[in-house]
Write a protein that holds these residues in place. Structure first.
Motif, PDB file in Angstrom:
ATOM      1  N   ASN A 159       0.840  -1.200   0.000  1.00 25.50           N
ATOM      2  CA  ASN A 159       0.000   0.000   0.000  1.00 25.50           C
ATOM      3  C   ASN A 159       0.874   1.249   0.000  1.00 25.50           C
ATOM      4  OD1 ASN A 159      -2.316   1.688   0.277  1.00 25.50           O
ATOM      5  ND2 ASN A 159      -1.873   1.886   2.453  1.00 25.50           N
ATOM      6  N   LEU A 160       0.685   2.085  -1.013  1.00 22.41           N
ATOM      7  CA  LEU A 160       1.333   3.397  -1.036  1.00 22.41           C
ATOM      8  C   LEU A 160       0.492   4.320  -0.159  1.00 22.41           C
ATOM      9  CD1 LEU A 160       3.357   5.468  -2.034  1.00 22.41           C
ATOM     10  CD2 LEU A 160       2.050   5.664  -4.154  1.00 22.41           C
ATOM     11  N   ALA A 161       0.953   4.509   1.078  1.00 22.23           N
ATOM     12  CA  ALA A 161       0.107   5.121   2.101  1.00 22.23           C
ATOM     13  C   ALA A 161       0.179   6.641   2.144  1.00 22.23           C
ATOM     14  CB  ALA A 161       0.491   4.564   3.481  1.00 22.23           C
ATOM     15  N   ARG A 162       1.381   7.188   1.924  1.00 18.87           N
ATOM     16  CA  ARG A 162       1.535   8.644   2.020  1.00 18.87           C
ATOM     17  C   ARG A 162       2.601   9.116   1.041  1.00 18.87           C
ATOM     18  NH1 ARG A 162       1.973   9.019   8.532  1.00 18.87           N
ATOM     19  NH2 ARG A 162       3.798   7.751   8.010  1.00 18.87           N
ATOM     20  N   ILE A 163       2.405  10.353   0.543  1.00 19.00           N
ATOM     21  CA  ILE A 163       3.418  11.020  -0.266  1.00 19.00           C
ATOM     22  C   ILE A 163       3.566  12.445   0.253  1.00 19.00           C
ATOM     23  CG2 ILE A 163       3.825  12.101  -2.493  1.00 19.00           C
ATOM     24  CD1 ILE A 163       3.203   9.626  -3.884  1.00 19.00           C
ATOM     25  N   GLN A 164       4.803  12.854   0.466  1.00 22.12           N
ATOM     26  CA  GLN A 164       5.106  14.227   0.867  1.00 22.12           C
ATOM     27  C   GLN A 164       6.085  14.797  -0.145  1.00 22.12           C
ATOM     28  OE1 GLN A 164       6.136  14.465   5.188  1.00 22.12           O
ATOM     29  NE2 GLN A 164       5.813  12.255   5.122  1.00 22.12           N
ATOM     30  N   ALA A 165       5.665  15.891  -0.805  1.00 26.04           N
ATOM     31  CA  ALA A 165       6.541  16.473  -1.824  1.00 26.04           C
ATOM     32  C   ALA A 165       6.016  17.841  -2.226  1.00 26.04           C
ATOM     33  CB  ALA A 165       6.628  15.560  -3.040  1.00 26.04           C
ATOM     34  N   GLY A 166       6.911  18.623  -2.793  1.00 19.53           N
ATOM     35  CA  GLY A 166       6.517  19.899  -3.372  1.00 19.53           C
ATOM     36  C   GLY A 166       6.541  21.054  -2.399  1.00 19.53           C
ATOM     37  N   GLN A 167       7.177  22.157  -2.822  1.00 23.97           N
ATOM     38  CA  GLN A 167       7.219  23.380  -2.022  1.00 23.97           C
ATOM     39  C   GLN A 167       6.228  24.419  -2.519  1.00 23.97           C
ATOM     40  OE1 GLN A 167       9.231  23.822   0.665  1.00 23.97           O
ATOM     41  NE2 GLN A 167      10.103  21.766   0.488  1.00 23.97           N
ATOM     42  N   ALA A 168       6.052  24.472  -3.833  1.00 20.92           N
ATOM     43  CA  ALA A 168       5.163  25.470  -4.432  1.00 20.92           C
ATOM     44  C   ALA A 168       4.635  24.929  -5.749  1.00 20.92           C
ATOM     45  CB  ALA A 168       5.912  26.777  -4.655  1.00 20.92           C
ATOM     46  N   ILE A 169       3.483  25.444  -6.160  1.00 12.95           N
ATOM     47  CA  ILE A 169       2.856  24.914  -7.369  1.00 12.95           C
ATOM     48  C   ILE A 169       3.607  25.314  -8.634  1.00 12.95           C
ATOM     49  CG2 ILE A 169       1.285  26.856  -7.771  1.00 12.95           C
ATOM     50  CD1 ILE A 169      -0.883  24.714  -8.410  1.00 12.95           C
ATOM     51  N   ASN A 170       4.425  26.359  -8.539  1.00 15.80           N
ATOM     52  CA  ASN A 170       5.157  26.798  -9.722  1.00 15.80           C
ATOM     53  C   ASN A 170       6.619  26.349  -9.688  1.00 15.80           C
ATOM     54  OD1 ASN A 170       5.921  28.444  -7.634  1.00 15.80           O
ATOM     55  ND2 ASN A 170       5.911  30.344  -8.842  1.00 15.80           N
ATOM     56  N   GLN A 171       6.866  25.222  -9.042  1.00 14.11           N
ATOM     57  CA  GLN A 171       8.221  24.704  -8.916  1.00 14.11           C
ATOM     58  C   GLN A 171       8.233  23.198  -9.157  1.00 14.11           C
ATOM     59  OE1 GLN A 171       9.926  24.577  -4.911  1.00 14.11           O
ATOM     60  NE2 GLN A 171      11.851  25.405  -5.723  1.00 14.11           N
ATOM     61  N   VAL A 172       9.239  22.718  -9.860  1.00 13.82           N
ATOM     62  CA  VAL A 172       9.442  21.273 -10.015  1.00 13.82           C
ATOM     63  C   VAL A 172       9.990  20.731  -8.692  1.00 13.82           C
ATOM     64  CG1 VAL A 172      10.727  19.481 -11.230  1.00 13.82           C
ATOM     65  CG2 VAL A 172       9.879  21.468 -12.491  1.00 13.82           C
ATOM     66  N   PRO A 173       9.314  19.743  -8.083  1.00 13.77           N
ATOM     67  CA  PRO A 173       9.782  19.225  -6.788  1.00 13.77           C
ATOM     68  C   PRO A 173      11.094  18.461  -6.923  1.00 13.77           C
ATOM     69  CG  PRO A 173       7.962  17.910  -7.595  1.00 13.77           C
ATOM     70  CD  PRO A 173       8.082  19.070  -8.528  1.00 13.77           C
ATOM     71  N   ASP A 174      12.005  18.749  -5.986  1.00 13.37           N
ATOM     72  CA  ASP A 174      13.305  18.075  -6.022  1.00 13.37           C
ATOM     73  C   ASP A 174      13.447  16.997  -4.952  1.00 13.37           C
ATOM     74  OD1 ASP A 174      13.463  19.611  -3.760  1.00 13.37           O
ATOM     75  OD2 ASP A 174      15.359  20.598  -4.279  1.00 13.37           O
ATOM     76  N   ARG A 175      12.355  16.723  -4.243  1.00 12.16           N
ATOM     77  CA  ARG A 175      12.406  15.716  -3.176  1.00 12.16           C
ATOM     78  C   ARG A 175      11.008  15.156  -2.970  1.00 12.16           C
ATOM     79  NH1 ARG A 175      11.802  16.528   2.466  1.00 12.16           N
ATOM     80  NH2 ARG A 175      12.850  14.975   3.782  1.00 12.16           N
ATOM     81  N   CYS A 176      10.907  13.835  -2.860  1.00  9.94           N
ATOM     82  CA  CYS A 176       9.621  13.177  -2.612  1.00  9.94           C
ATOM     83  C   CYS A 176       9.827  12.045  -1.620  1.00  9.94           C
ATOM     84  CB  CYS A 176       9.027  12.633  -3.910  1.00  9.94           C
ATOM     85  SG  CYS A 176       7.441  11.795  -3.683  1.00  9.94           S
ATOM     86  N   ILE A 177       9.010  12.033  -0.599  1.00  6.22           N
ATOM     87  CA  ILE A 177       9.040  10.950   0.383  1.00  6.22           C
ATOM     88  C   ILE A 177       7.748  10.161   0.264  1.00  6.22           C
ATOM     89  CG2 ILE A 177       9.067  10.379   2.838  1.00  6.22           C
ATOM     90  CD1 ILE A 177      10.753  12.856   3.311  1.00  6.22           C
ATOM     91  N   MET A 178       7.870   8.857   0.081  1.00  3.18           N
ATOM     92  CA  MET A 178       6.667   8.016   0.049  1.00  3.18           C
ATOM     93  C   MET A 178       6.787   6.937   1.120  1.00  3.18           C
ATOM     94  SD  MET A 178       7.051   5.804  -3.474  1.00  3.18           S
ATOM     95  CE  MET A 178       8.526   4.859  -3.871  1.00  3.18           C
ATOM     96  N   ASP A 179       5.679   6.673   1.772  1.00  4.31           N
ATOM     97  CA  ASP A 179       5.606   5.658   2.820  1.00  4.31           C
ATOM     98  C   ASP A 179       4.851   4.449   2.284  1.00  4.31           C
ATOM     99  OD1 ASP A 179       6.910   7.384   4.485  1.00  4.31           O
ATOM    100  OD2 ASP A 179       5.127   8.040   5.564  1.00  4.31           O
ATOM    101  N   LEU A 180       5.464   3.287   2.455  1.00  5.27           N
ATOM    102  CA  LEU A 180       4.868   2.031   1.993  1.00  5.27           C
ATOM    103  C   LEU A 180       4.500   1.154   3.189  1.00  5.27           C
ATOM    104  CD1 LEU A 180       7.251   1.042  -0.947  1.00  5.27           C
ATOM    105  CD2 LEU A 180       5.198   2.455  -1.019  1.00  5.27           C
ATOM    106  N   ASP A 181       3.304   0.593   3.139  1.00  5.31           N
ATOM    107  CA  ASP A 181       2.835  -0.352   4.151  1.00  5.31           C
ATOM    108  C   ASP A 181       2.768  -1.723   3.492  1.00  5.31           C
ATOM    109  OD1 ASP A 181       1.581  -1.809   6.100  1.00  5.31           O
ATOM    110  OD2 ASP A 181      -0.151  -0.497   6.308  1.00  5.31           O
ATOM    111  N   ILE A 182       3.697  -2.604   3.881  1.00  2.00           N
ATOM    112  CA  ILE A 182       3.792  -3.934   3.273  1.00  2.00           C
ATOM    113  C   ILE A 182       3.363  -4.976   4.290  1.00  2.00           C
ATOM    114  CG2 ILE A 182       5.377  -5.644   2.293  1.00  2.00           C
ATOM    115  CD1 ILE A 182       7.159  -3.199   1.488  1.00  2.00           C
ATOM    116  N   ARG A 183       2.469  -5.866   3.903  1.00  2.00           N
ATOM    117  CA  ARG A 183       2.062  -6.997   4.733  1.00  2.00           C
ATOM    118  C   ARG A 183       2.500  -8.269   4.009  1.00  2.00           C
ATOM    119  NH1 ARG A 183      -1.249  -4.708   8.807  1.00  2.00           N
ATOM    120  NH2 ARG A 183      -0.926  -2.443   8.550  1.00  2.00           N
ATOM    121  N   TYR A 184       3.557  -8.874   4.512  1.00  2.00           N
ATOM    122  CA  TYR A 184       4.142 -10.032   3.841  1.00  2.00           C
ATOM    123  C   TYR A 184       3.630 -11.343   4.448  1.00  2.00           C
ATOM    124  CZ  TYR A 184       7.527 -10.108   7.744  1.00  2.00           C
ATOM    125  OH  TYR A 184       8.116 -10.151   8.989  1.00  2.00           O
ATOM    126  N   LEU A 185       3.842 -12.433   3.729  1.00  2.00           N
ATOM    127  CA  LEU A 185       3.241 -13.707   4.103  1.00  2.00           C
ATOM    128  C   LEU A 185       4.114 -14.476   5.090  1.00  2.00           C
ATOM    129  CD1 LEU A 185       1.969 -15.029   0.660  1.00  2.00           C
ATOM    130  CD2 LEU A 185       0.920 -13.370   2.216  1.00  2.00           C
TER     131      LEU A 185
END
Length: 354
Positions: free
Chosen positions: A218-244
């Motif tokens: 599950n791609l649970a969260r994404i944090q990125a972007g400083q302003a709408i008129n800027q290309v983001p140079d950093r993105c943090i994504m949180d993954l929730d994995i439930r393995y067998l």
């Protein structure tokens, strides 16, 4: 008896056990209720959160009845319980305050009996937040037994397995630029999306077992972007994995690292549960449930984690087994009131049948 169980469940719902003070108040209430019904209980404080432990019986194998008092957040109206059409509605009624109320009644009913075993009731404060200060603490301090029943949401079937937990934070970099000239930059969000697709395509997420079709990602969260008129140079994504059960989390992490051009941090881990369905104490529970319910009781695997994992890690057979209901963690959560009585009858027969 049903009215008394329903009344106690309603009272526990009304405590609104989301925050520490409310959880602790509910724990104190449970301790006092047990004492008033002849069951000696002790309250154990760990880092400001209270658990309740009570033991009845003098000898024989120890059965642990484990229940959590905490619930997930909800609107104020969901902490005003009500009964309609044989269903008790309210946050936590199904997950799992109805089970807690039944377990407390079982202890009160059997405390004066000459039992063929010992029964330990463990009411804990933080299962929804990981169980570190409740069940894990109790297990580490020797409050263990021969078999564990966690009263989670199972609709009177028995969960003998549960997926493991691996939660990751992945940081992906890019190059910033003016939003009107995205070709001059390197969009970190798009890089993160491509990274996620590579992770999703890994063979480790296509494995199956008799109890599970596949692990979950599950791609649970994404944090990125400083302003709408800027290309983001950093993105943090949180993954929730439930393995067998049977999968190695170290191997999973290694495979993921192989397709990630970025930084990975492990946020949380939890071992899977793989209780042997042929263990005599589990077979005994299944047969008791089938006699009372007058139907075949299915053995299955839970997708989520529960406090069973802390016992299972010690080699103790642990299962999830609880009453009927629906919508846990959602609106209109309810527990079937008739199933609370059935649940009590199964637990009582199981305990007295040793």
């Amino acid at each position: 008896m049903k009215e008394s169980i329903v009344s106690l469940t309603r009272k526990l719902v009304e405590f609104r056990t989301v925050e520490k003070d409310r959880i602790n108040a509910a724990a104190e209430y449970c301790s006092e209720w047990l004492a008033a019904n002849g069951v000696h209980a002790r309250v154990i404080d760990n880092e400001g959160l209270k658990s309740v432990v009570a033991i009845i019986g003098k000898e024989g194998p120890t059965i642990i009845l484990n229940g959590h008092l905490d619930v997930v957040p909800a609107g104020p109206d969901q902490f005003i319980p009500y009964v309609a059409d044989g269903k008790l509605y309210g946050r936590g009624s199904f997950d799992m305050l109805g089970s807690v109320a039944v377990m407390m009644h079982v202890m009160a009913e059997l405390v004066q009996e000459e039992l063929p075993c010992k029964v330990m009731l463990a009411l804990v404060p933080d299962e929804e937040k990981g169980g570190q200060k409740g069940t894990k603490y109790l297990v580490e301090h020797g409050l263990i037994g021969d078999v564990v029943i966690c009263g989670e949401t199972t609709n009177l079937d028995i969960a003998v397995q549960a997926k493991g937990l691996l939660q990751l934070e992945i940081e992906i970099e890019g190059v910033s630029a003016h939003g009107s000239r995205p070709w001059l930059g390197d969009n970190a969000i798009l890089n993160a999306v491509e990274t996620y697709k590579k992770i999703e395509a890994l063979p480790i997420f296509n494995v199956s077992t008799p109890y599970f079709e596949h692990p979950s990602l599950n791609l649970a969260r994404i944090q990125a972007g400083q302003a709408i008129n800027q290309v983001p140079d950093r993105c943090i994504m949180d993954l929730d994995i439930r393995y067998l059960p049977g999968q190695n989390p170290s191997v999973l992490l290694s495979e993921i690292k192989g397709v990630v051009n970025g930084t990975i941090r492990v946020l949380s881990e939890g071992e899977p549960v793989q209780t042997n369905p042929d263990h005599p104490l589990i077979v005994r529970l299944q047969k008791a449930a089938e006699r009372i319910c007058e139907r075949n009781i299915q053995l299955f695997g839970q997708h989520g984690t529960a406090d069973t994992r802390f016992y299972a890690a010690r080699g103790i057979p642990a299962v999830e087994f609880g009453p009927c209901g629906a919508n846990h963690h959602g609106k209109n959560e309810y527990v079937d009131t008739a199933s609370l009585v059935t649940y009590k009858e199964v637990l009582t027969e199981y305990i007295c049948g040793f």
